[in-house]
Design a protein around this motif. Structure first.
Motif: not given
Length: 224
Positions: A13-14, A43-44, A46-47, A50-51
């Motif tokens: 998630t991050n 997570i959405d 877009e997130t 990005t990851l």
């Protein structure tokens, strides 16, 4: 005897957890997007995109979703992963249509309690993930299942089998030696809390999974 078992860390998630999984030597990273169940790992798009964009070459990325099959190609294009892991009640015909429309490696999750269902997807999916699922067809339950039955299934199929369900750093080596799967998959088994990974647990899981068969081939040759 199977070769090196690969390790997938799912439900990232991050960016810190992605980096921890990469540093640990994970072969694949899973990102959960568009699932109708309550999970801290979702997570959405877009997130996720990005990851995924920051994952280095030679580490595979996987979109894990329960979206309707007709919506998956567009979702995959937004997120940009190498593979798509499909959960839920999707029949073989719908999966075949998705395979034709989506430029990605296709993994279908099957319920460990109904291993015979895997055969319906064996000619369509690029890999099958055998998991302990809940009533919705979602994984991530943290429950183990009958590894012997999964071993028999893997030996009977030509398609690669990924083992999931209740795996942890403590039991993954035994699971690998029992099933000899193509890969293993972990989410909750390496978390310190919902949706946040424990760096030490991730490192131990990957090491124990990928090293579980070290020396097994040599021992077999000596005993023969």
């Amino acid at each position: 005897m199977a070769g090196r078992t690969r390790a997938k860390v799912c439900g990232l998630t991050n960016a810190d957890d992605v980096a921890a999984a990469v540093d640990a030597g994970a072969d694949a990273l899973g990102f959960i997007v568009d699932v109708p169940v309550d999970t801290p790992r979702e997570i959405d798009p877009e997130t996720a995109a990005t990851l995924v964009a920051d994952v280095p070459p030679f580490v595979s990325t996987v979109l894990v979703t329960m979206a309707a099959p007709e919506d998956v190609p567009a979702l995959h294009e937004r997120v940009g992963t190498d593979a798509v892991q499909v959960h839920g009640d999707v029949d073989a015909d719908a999966l075949a249509a998705l395979a034709a429309d989506c430029d990605a490696t296709l993994v279908k999750t099957v319920d460990a309690a109904a291993p015979e269902s895997a055969r319906a997807y064996a000619d369509v999916a690029d890999a099958l993930l055998v998991d302990s699922t809940d009533a919705s067809g979602a994984g991530g339950t943290g429950r183990t299942h009958d590894w012997t039955a999964t071993r028999d299934l893997a030996a009977d199929l030509d398609v690669p089998v990924v083992l999931a369900g209740g795996l942890t750093p403590a039991n993954v080596a035994e699971a690998v030696r029992t099933v000899e799967p193509y890969a293993v998959d972990v989410a909750s088994g390496v978390e310190r809390e919902g949706g946040a990974k424990d760096r030490d647990a991730v490192r131990s899981f990957v090491a124990n999974a990928t090293g579980a068969l070290d020396g097994v081939d040599e021992e077999a040759e000596v005993s023969a």
